[in-house]
Design an enzyme around this catalytic site. Structure first.
Site, PDB file in Angstrom:
ATOM      1  N   ASP A 176      -9.295  -4.605  13.259  1.00  0.00           N
ATOM      2  CA  ASP A 176      -9.414  -3.304  12.492  1.00  0.00           C
ATOM      3  C   ASP A 176      -8.691  -3.340  11.349  1.00  0.00           C
ATOM      4  OD1 ASP A 176      -9.606  -0.510  12.670  1.00  0.00           O
ATOM      5  OD2 ASP A 176      -7.975  -0.142  13.860  1.00  0.00           O
ATOM      6  N   GLN A 190       0.838  -1.130  -0.115  1.00  0.00           N
ATOM      7  CA  GLN A 190      -0.048   0.083   0.196  1.00  0.00           C
ATOM      8  C   GLN A 190       0.804   1.140  -0.012  1.00  0.00           C
ATOM      9  OE1 GLN A 190      -2.195  -0.888   3.557  1.00  0.00           O
ATOM     10  NE2 GLN A 190      -0.452  -0.635   4.871  1.00  0.00           N
ATOM     11  N   ASP A 193      -0.355  -7.392  11.514  1.00  0.00           N
ATOM     12  CA  ASP A 193      -0.595  -6.439  10.828  1.00  0.00           C
ATOM     13  C   ASP A 193       0.313  -6.841   9.580  1.00  0.00           C
ATOM     14  OD1 ASP A 193      -1.783  -3.373  10.232  1.00  0.00           O
ATOM     15  OD2 ASP A 193      -0.006  -3.839   9.010  1.00  0.00           O
ATOM     16  N   ASP A 216       0.273 -12.015   7.121  1.00  0.00           N
ATOM     17  CA  ASP A 216      -1.417 -11.910   6.725  1.00  0.00           C
ATOM     18  C   ASP A 216      -2.093 -12.308   7.817  1.00  0.00           C
ATOM     19  OD1 ASP A 216      -3.592 -13.943   5.499  1.00  0.00           O
ATOM     20  OD2 ASP A 216      -3.405 -12.112   4.353  1.00  0.00           O
ATOM     21  N   ALA A 217      -3.120 -11.911   8.188  1.00  0.00           N
ATOM     22  CA  ALA A 217      -4.027 -12.032   9.396  1.00  0.00           C
ATOM     23  C   ALA A 217      -4.692 -13.712   8.983  1.00  0.00           C
ATOM     24  CB  ALA A 217      -5.097 -11.329   9.460  1.00  0.00           C
ATOM     25  N   HIS A 236     -11.664   4.774  18.033  1.00  0.00           N
ATOM     26  CA  HIS A 236     -10.790   3.751  18.549  1.00  0.00           C
ATOM     27  C   HIS A 236     -11.227   3.375  20.245  1.00  0.00           C
ATOM     28  CE1 HIS A 236      -7.958   4.968  15.442  1.00  0.00           C
ATOM     29  NE2 HIS A 236      -7.785   3.690  15.491  1.00  0.00           N
TER      30      HIS A 236
END
Length: 504
Positions: free
Chosen positions: A365, A239, A313, A347-348, A269
């Site tokens: 999130d 990104q 993340d 990667d989650a 948050h």
């Protein structure tokens, strides 16, 4: 043999450059317009179609002009392809409309010119009396090798180190260098050798100057787009991050989309993390998926009974930036450097598949499901996987886009969690930077006592604001929508349709 070797090497370079422009244009489209699968598919499809047009047009080049035209083609693709990404950044600074027009125009033009290269170089080699079988084998071999080289270099080195604009300019310089070298080697056969060398030198100088000033130009273009002064920017393989700051307002943008404003992020948050933390029977072991800015972790770490927080993340650039920047780490109160934190860059979904730990609270999130790669993280299989990592009486909370602007997408997230065998408690909060924003609590049991107080300091939440979050007015009422499975990714379609209707 020497002449043939020069042209064969040229095939390797031009093949690399041709694929590089294709990748850069597709990556830029996905960065700035979203929906990476659609953008990559449409850009690559149009690019290949344009190459077919170029291959067809090459037959109209006269045999006696083939060599000169090949050199001119290299200069043309070098200058147009080289400045393509820079021009797109400038166009995007004005509006998405001229950006789209210029994008597809560049894909069509560059693809057409690139499509002429290999047919022309094969004709030049054929004129050198090369064996046809050997000619075809060598040209195609080096063509494919060049494509392989750039397909590995672009995501691993060029995009993260040079960025899109400078990467395109680098390949433009390579095209121009091929033109200059070919003209020099074949100068005895070229009637207009001096003219070609002058043009090649001019193109090389223009591209070199643009390469030196590319970062400054893209910075000014992005400055115009974002408005507020840019204090940090970076390209990662995943990104583009941009941080702006105006007075006391710091903002994070990912791929051009606002992620938070420091003026009101506390609403988001606190609403994301604290209800789930307060409702959970235990608060010792916490998992955060996404949240690389550390702001959700900041809220979690308010609870003294927390012993460990694991944050997963994908982007190491994201977590490193919010861990090392003085301005940004001040926002998360150095949460990512806290001794209780364990930051994992992975990667989650893949991490969940290999990890066996159980958690009291799981906070999801992740970015909105704007494309299929993100949509899979909002799917029934994903939520079943998350549920297997939840301790008894534990709680899951998912950021779930806007129930006002994207109601079908929001309620699809709710339906997806329920299809995964979980009970849900949807809620929402007003965040001035975003408008109404939605979250969903989920658990294996249907026990969601609305907190009457919080055991930690808050700036926004109290009994009244918390109670209001769980009430939905008629214009945000639940809709009859489908859950999101991997085989249909209906959530991505809901998301696109909802937000497109807002834009119109």
């Amino acid at each position: 043999m020497k002449l043939n070797r020069t042209l064969i090497i040229s095939v390797f370079v031009v093949a690399s450059c041709g694929l590089a422009y294709e990748l850069i244009l597709a990556a830029l489209a996905s960065y700035l317009l979203g929906d990476s699968i659609l953008q990559f598919s449409s850009i690559i499809g149009l690019y290949l179609f344009s190459m077919g047009i170029g291959a067809h047009l090459s037959k109209y080049v006269k045999d006696e002009d083939t060599l000169a035209r090949f050199i001119e083609i290299e200069l043309l693709v070098g200058i147009i392809g080289g400045v393509s990404a820079l021009a797109l950044f400038v166009a995007f600074g004005f509006s998405a409309a001229p950006f789209r027009t210029l994008l597809y125009a560049l894909v069509l033009i560059v693809g057409t010119i690139v499509g002429m290269e290999i047919p022309l170089v094969m004709r030049v080699l054929n004129q050198q009396k090369a064996d046809f079988k050997e000619l075809v084998a060598k040209v195609l071999t080096f063509d494919y090798l060049g494509a392989l080289a750039v397909s590995l270099l672009f995501p691993l080195i060029l995009a993260p180190k040079l960025g899109m604009a400078r990467s395109a300019l680098l390949f433009g310089l390579l095209n121009a260098a091929v033109a200059a070298l070919t003209a020099h080697v074949f100068k005895a056969e070229l009637k207009n050798y001096k003219s070609l060398q002058i043009r090649a030198t001019a193109v090389l100088l223009i591209l070199a100057a643009a390469f030196l000033y590319a970062d400054r130009i893209t910075f000014q273009a992005e400055q115009r787009y974002f408005g507020d002064p840019i204090v940090y920017e970076s390209h990662s393989p995943y990104q583009r991050l941009v941080v702006t700051r105006w007075k006391d307002d710091t903002r994070l943008y990912i791929n051009g989309n606002l992620q938070f404003s420091s003026r009101d992020e506390v609403r988001y948050h606190e609403a994301l993390a604290l209800p789930a933390m307060q409702m959970s029977a235990q608060r010792e072991n916490i998992l955060i998926l996404g949240g690389g800015d550390g702001l959700a972790a900041r809220e979690v770490l308010k609870y003294p009974e927390v012993k460990k927080v694991t944050l997963v993340d994908l982007d190491p650039d994201m977590t490193a930036t919010f861990q090392t920047s003085a301005t940004l780490s001040a926002l998360n109160q150095n949460a990512l450097s806290h001794p209780k934190m364990n930051v994992v860059n992975d990667d989650a979904a893949k991490w969940l598949e290999t990890n066996q730990d159980k958690f009291d609270v799981v906070i999801i999130d992740l970015p909105d499901p704007s494309n299929f790669s993100l949509g899979k993280l909002y799917s029934v299989p994903m939520y079943r996987l998350v549920a297997r990592h939840l301790k008894p009486q534990g709680r899951i909370v998912v950021q779930s886009t806007s129930p006002y602007f994207a109601p079908n997408a929001y309620w699809s997230v709710v339906a997806t969690l329920e299809a995964a065998g979980l009970y849900t408690a949807p809620y929402h909060v007003y965040v001035p930077s975003f408008g109404e924003w939605g979250f969903v609590l989920a658990a294996a049991d249907n026990d969601f006592p609305i907190p009457q107080r919080y055991d930690v300091p808050t700036r926004f939440l109290n009994a009244e604001t918390t109670a209001a979050m769980f009430h939905f007015p008629p214009d945000m009422a639940r809709r009859d929508v489908q859950p999101n499975y991997l085989n249909n990714q209906i959530l991505v379609s809901y998301f696109e349709q909802d937000w497109n209707s807002v834009i119109r």
